[in-house]
Design a protein around this motif. Structure first.
Motif, PDB file in Angstrom:
ATOM      1  N   ASP A  44      -6.903   2.080   5.291  1.00  0.00           N
ATOM      2  CA  ASP A  44      -6.611   3.311   4.546  1.00  0.00           C
ATOM      3  C   ASP A  44      -5.480   4.166   5.118  1.00  0.00           C
ATOM      4  OD1 ASP A  44      -7.989   4.053   6.809  1.00  0.00           O
ATOM      5  OD2 ASP A  44      -9.684   4.960   5.737  1.00  0.00           O
ATOM      6  N   TYR A  45      -4.827   3.726   6.206  1.00  0.00           N
ATOM      7  CA  TYR A  45      -3.742   4.539   6.767  1.00  0.00           C
ATOM      8  C   TYR A  45      -2.513   4.535   5.861  1.00  0.00           C
ATOM      9  CZ  TYR A  45      -0.133   6.310   9.877  1.00  0.00           C
ATOM     10  OH  TYR A  45       0.906   7.041  10.403  1.00  0.00           O
ATOM     11  N   PHE A  46      -2.024   3.361   5.469  1.00  0.00           N
ATOM     12  CA  PHE A  46      -0.857   3.293   4.590  1.00  0.00           C
ATOM     13  C   PHE A  46      -1.138   3.935   3.221  1.00  0.00           C
ATOM     14  CE2 PHE A  46       0.587  -0.579   7.178  1.00  0.00           C
ATOM     15  CZ  PHE A  46       1.413   0.200   7.976  1.00  0.00           C
ATOM     16  N   PRO A  47      -2.322   3.696   2.611  1.00  0.00           N
ATOM     17  CA  PRO A  47      -2.612   4.401   1.362  1.00  0.00           C
ATOM     18  C   PRO A  47      -2.595   5.917   1.523  1.00  0.00           C
ATOM     19  CG  PRO A  47      -4.079   2.523   1.585  1.00  0.00           C
ATOM     20  CD  PRO A  47      -3.333   2.638   2.879  1.00  0.00           C
ATOM     21  N   ALA A  48      -2.995   6.413   2.700  1.00  0.00           N
ATOM     22  CA  ALA A  48      -2.940   7.863   2.932  1.00  0.00           C
ATOM     23  C   ALA A  48      -1.500   8.339   2.973  1.00  0.00           C
ATOM     24  CB  ALA A  48      -3.654   8.211   4.237  1.00  0.00           C
ATOM     25  N   LEU A  49      -0.615   7.595   3.646  1.00  0.00           N
ATOM     26  CA  LEU A  49       0.803   7.971   3.687  1.00  0.00           C
ATOM     27  C   LEU A  49       1.441   7.915   2.297  1.00  0.00           C
ATOM     28  CD1 LEU A  49       2.146   6.185   6.908  1.00  0.00           C
ATOM     29  CD2 LEU A  49       1.528   8.584   6.630  1.00  0.00           C
ATOM     30  N   ASN A  50       0.848   7.138   1.401  1.00  0.00           N
ATOM     31  CA  ASN A  50       1.387   7.004   0.050  1.00  0.00           C
ATOM     32  C   ASN A  50       1.063   8.210  -0.838  1.00  0.00           C
ATOM     33  OD1 ASN A  50       2.862   5.164  -1.737  1.00  0.00           O
ATOM     34  ND2 ASN A  50       0.956   5.047  -2.909  1.00  0.00           N
ATOM     35  N   LYS A  51       0.156   9.060  -0.390  1.00  0.00           N
ATOM     36  CA  LYS A  51      -0.234  10.227  -1.184  1.00  0.00           C
ATOM     37  C   LYS A  51       0.864  11.278  -1.210  1.00  0.00           C
ATOM     38  CE  LYS A  51      -5.246   9.771  -0.608  1.00  0.00           C
ATOM     39  NZ  LYS A  51      -6.505  10.438  -0.182  1.00  0.00           N
ATOM     40  N   LYS A  52       0.899  12.058  -2.289  1.00  0.00           N
ATOM     41  CA  LYS A  52       1.955  13.058  -2.460  1.00  0.00           C
ATOM     42  C   LYS A  52       1.855  14.193  -1.451  1.00  0.00           C
ATOM     43  CE  LYS A  52       2.639  12.179  -7.393  1.00  0.00           C
ATOM     44  NZ  LYS A  52       2.602  12.745  -8.776  1.00  0.00           N
TER      45      LYS A  52
ATOM     46  N   GLN B 280       0.816  -1.220   0.000  1.00  0.00           N
ATOM     47  CA  GLN B 280       0.000   0.000   0.000  1.00  0.00           C
ATOM     48  C   GLN B 280       0.845   1.264   0.000  1.00  0.00           C
ATOM     49  OE1 GLN B 280      -2.621  -0.455   3.388  1.00  0.00           O
ATOM     50  NE2 GLN B 280      -4.027  -1.790   2.262  1.00  0.00           N
ATOM     51  N   LEU B 281       2.138   1.116   0.254  1.00  0.00           N
ATOM     52  CA  LEU B 281       3.047   2.271   0.284  1.00  0.00           C
ATOM     53  C   LEU B 281       4.123   2.081  -0.779  1.00  0.00           C
ATOM     54  CD1 LEU B 281       3.195   4.841   2.055  1.00  0.00           C
ATOM     55  CD2 LEU B 281       4.835   3.653   3.496  1.00  0.00           C
ATOM     56  N   CYS B 282       3.678   1.635  -1.942  1.00  0.00           N
ATOM     57  CA  CYS B 282       4.622   1.258  -2.996  1.00  0.00           C
ATOM     58  C   CYS B 282       5.388   2.436  -3.579  1.00  0.00           C
ATOM     59  CB  CYS B 282       3.879   0.515  -4.105  1.00  0.00           C
ATOM     60  SG  CYS B 282       2.448   1.427  -4.751  1.00  0.00           S
ATOM     61  N   ASP B 283       4.844   3.661  -3.491  1.00  0.00           N
ATOM     62  CA  ASP B 283       5.500   4.820  -4.088  1.00  0.00           C
ATOM     63  C   ASP B 283       6.523   5.476  -3.166  1.00  0.00           C
ATOM     64  OD1 ASP B 283       3.951   4.500  -6.342  1.00  0.00           O
ATOM     65  OD2 ASP B 283       2.371   5.846  -5.621  1.00  0.00           O
ATOM     66  N   LYS B 284       6.595   5.026  -1.917  1.00  0.00           N
ATOM     67  CA  LYS B 284       7.533   5.633  -0.957  1.00  0.00           C
ATOM     68  C   LYS B 284       8.293   4.546  -0.193  1.00  0.00           C
ATOM     69  CE  LYS B 284       4.684   9.785  -0.218  1.00  0.00           C
ATOM     70  NZ  LYS B 284       3.988  10.616   0.803  1.00  0.00           N
ATOM     71  N   PRO B 285       9.105   3.748  -0.887  1.00  0.00           N
ATOM     72  CA  PRO B 285       9.841   2.670  -0.207  1.00  0.00           C
ATOM     73  C   PRO B 285      10.818   3.183   0.835  1.00  0.00           C
ATOM     74  CG  PRO B 285      10.627   2.957  -2.459  1.00  0.00           C
ATOM     75  CD  PRO B 285       9.386   3.766  -2.342  1.00  0.00           C
ATOM     76  N   GLU B 286      11.187   4.464   0.745  1.00  0.00           N
ATOM     77  CA  GLU B 286      12.106   5.026   1.735  1.00  0.00           C
ATOM     78  C   GLU B 286      11.487   5.109   3.128  1.00  0.00           C
ATOM     79  OE1 GLU B 286       9.855   8.521  -0.076  1.00  0.00           O
ATOM     80  OE2 GLU B 286      10.747   6.622  -0.759  1.00  0.00           O
ATOM     81  N   LEU B 287      10.164   4.940   3.198  1.00  0.00           N
ATOM     82  CA  LEU B 287       9.485   4.993   4.497  1.00  0.00           C
ATOM     83  C   LEU B 287       9.320   3.622   5.143  1.00  0.00           C
ATOM     84  CD1 LEU B 287       6.575   7.537   3.819  1.00  0.00           C
ATOM     85  CD2 LEU B 287       8.874   7.994   4.681  1.00  0.00           C
ATOM     86  N   TRP B 288       9.593   2.571   4.406  1.00  0.00           N
ATOM     87  CA  TRP B 288       9.282   1.236   4.910  1.00  0.00           C
ATOM     88  C   TRP B 288       9.952   0.945   6.251  1.00  0.00           C
ATOM     89  CZ3 TRP B 288       9.880  -2.139  -0.176  1.00  0.00           C
ATOM     90  CH2 TRP B 288       8.856  -1.773  -1.067  1.00  0.00           C
TER      91      TRP B 288
END
Length: 371
Positions: free
Chosen positions: A126-134, A99-107
Motif C-alpha cells: 500500500d505504499y505506492f498506492p498511497a503516493l498515488n493519492k492526490k 500502482q503509481l499510474c497517475d504520477k509517472p513524473e515520480l517514477w
C-alpha cells in the motif's frame, strides 16, 4: 490537517498509507529511494487454517518452505548481479509503475541506483498506492532546517505544516546506547567498541566477562536469536552449575579469536551488496564498516553455533580445572529447512488426502457445530 513526514524506509512505508486516509495533505520528504517489493498480504482460507491446525506435517512443510524461500533471498545479498537481484529490480519497478499510474513524473525519483539488499528491502502493498493519492506529495529536495512552523529545503523554499513526523531512524550502530556497561578493569563497552561493534558470532565480547548479547541477522532474526540463545544458555549453564558447587566460573572470548572471526566477517561483508558504495545504510559506520549483518545463510550460522569450542575462551575461577578437561560441547540445532525427511513428506501427503476428504465431507458442518 497538513502533515510533513521526513523519510526513512520501512517506517515511512508503514506510516504514510495510514496518514493519507485521515489528513488533508501529506508531504513525504524522501532522502533516498528504497527497493519496495510486494508483500502479498492475503487472508488465510478456512481450508488452509483447517489443514495447518489439524495436520502437523502440513504445518512443518509450510514452515520449511518459508524458511527455504528466505534462505534463497541470500543470493541477492551475496551477488548484486544474481538472477534474484535482477528479479527484485524488475518486480519492484513494475509494481511501482502499475500502482503509481497517475504520477509517472515520480517514477525516476523512486527507482534506487544501488543494488537490492544494500538497504533493507521493504515489503508493502500500500505504499505506492498511497503516493498515488492526490493528497500525498513526494519531495526530494534535501531539507535545510526545520522551523517553528514547517520545513525549509536547501533552495530556501518553506512549507508550513500542522504536524511533522520524524521517521528518520535511530542510532543503529551505537549498540546499547545510552546504556553503559563496564568490563574487566573497569573498561567501558564504548571503549571496546570505539572502532565499531565487534562480537564473537554476535554473542560474546572481549574484555566483558560472562557477558552475552543477541545480535546480527539475516533471513529471520528469530532463527538467529534461537541459535544465539542456545549457545549462551550453554555458557550460562556451566556458570550456574559451578555456583551450585560453590565454585566460580568466568568466561570471555579470547581477543585473537574475536579479531580473526571479525576479520573473516568483514572480508565476506565487503563482497556483499551491503557494501555497495552507492548507498548509505543504517548497517554501516561512517567509514563504511558493516556492523549489523551476517553475510552468510542462517543455516550456516546455526551450524557454526551448534557447538561451543571452549578453547575459544579464557576461563577463570575456582571451577576452571573442571572446564579444562572439556574441549567441545555439542549443542545441536533445530533443523527446519528443506529437504525434510521422506517420512514427513509421506505423512504430509497422506494427511492432505485425509484432511481434504474429511473437510469436504463433514468439515464445514463440524466447524459450524464448534462455533
Amino acid at each position: 490537517m497538513i502533515v510533513g513526514l521526513t523519510y526513512l524506509g520501512a517506517t515511512c512505508a508503514q506510516i504514510v498509507p495510514e496518514l493519507a486516509k485521515s489528513v488533508s495533505q501529506v508531504t513525504v520528504y524522501q532522502r533516498t529511494p528504497n527497493w519496495v517489493i510486494p508483500r502479498y498480504d492475503t487472508s488465510v482460507s478456512s481450508l488452509q487454517r483447517f489443514l495447518l491446525s489439524y495436520v502437523p506435517p502440513i504445518r512443518w512443510c509450510k514452515r520449511a518452505l518459508m524458511m527455504q524461500a528466505r534462505e534463497f533471498s541470500h543470493d541477492a545479498i551475496a551477488k548484486s548481479n544474481s538472477a534474484l537481484a535482477g528479479y527484485i529490480r524488475k518486480i519492484s519497478i513494475a509494481t511501482m509503475k502499475s500502482q503509481l499510474c497517475d504520477k509517472p513524473e515520480l517514477w525516476d525519483k523512486l527507482i534506487p541506483d544501488y543494488s537490492p539488499g544494500c538497504k533493507r528491502l521493504i515489503p508493502s502493498d500500500d505504499y505506492f498506492p498511497a503516493l498515488n493519492k492526490k493528497n500525498v506529495h513526494l519531495e526530494t529536495r534535501p531539507i535545510q532546517r526545520v522551523t517553528e512552523s514547517g520545513i525549509e529545503t536547501v533552495d530556501g523554499a518553506l512549507q508550513e505544516y500542522d504536524l511533522i513526523v520524524a521517521a528518520t531512524g535511530f542510532r543503529s550502530v551505537e549498540f546499547m546506547h545510552p546504556i553503559q556497561v563496564y568490563g574487566r578493569n573497569g573498561r567501558p563497552v564504548s571503549d571496546v567498541w570505539k572502532d565499531g561493534a565487534a562480537a564473537y558470532y554476535g554473542v560474546t565480547v572481549e574484555d566483558l566477562p560472562n557477558f552475552g548479547s543477541l545480535c546480527t541477522g539475516h533471513n529471520s532474526i528469530i532463527l538467529m536469536a534461537e541459535a544465539q540463545s542456545r549457545y549462551l544458555s550453554t555458557l550460562i549453564g556451566e556458570v550456574v552449575r559451578a555456583k551450585a558447587r560453590s565454585d566460580s566460573l568466568v568466561f570471555q572470548p579470547r581477543s585473537d579469536v574475536v579479531a580473526a572471526f571479525n576479520e573473516r566477517l568483514q572480508e565476506e561483508l565487503e563482497r556483499s551488496t551491503f557494501a555497495d558504495p552507492q548507498c548509505h545504510s543504517w548497517y554501516k559506520l561512517e567509514n563504511g564498516r558493516i556492523t549489523n549483518n551476517w553475510p552468510g545463510r542462517v543455516v550456516q550460522y546455526q551450524k557454526e553455533l551448534s557447538r561451543v569450542q571452549w578453547e575459544d575462551y579464557t576461563i577463570e575461577g575456582t571451577g576452571k580445572s573442571m572446564m579444562e578437561r572439556k574441549k567441545t560441547t555439542n549443542i545441536g540445532r533445530v533443523q527446519e529447512e528443506l529437504p525434510v525427511r521422506s517420512s514427513t513428506l509421506v505423512l504430509g501427503a497422506l494427511g492432505v488426502a485425509l484432511a481434504v476428504g474429511g473437510y469436504y465431507m463433514n468439515g464445514p458442518k463440524a466447524l459450524q457445530r464448534r462455533r
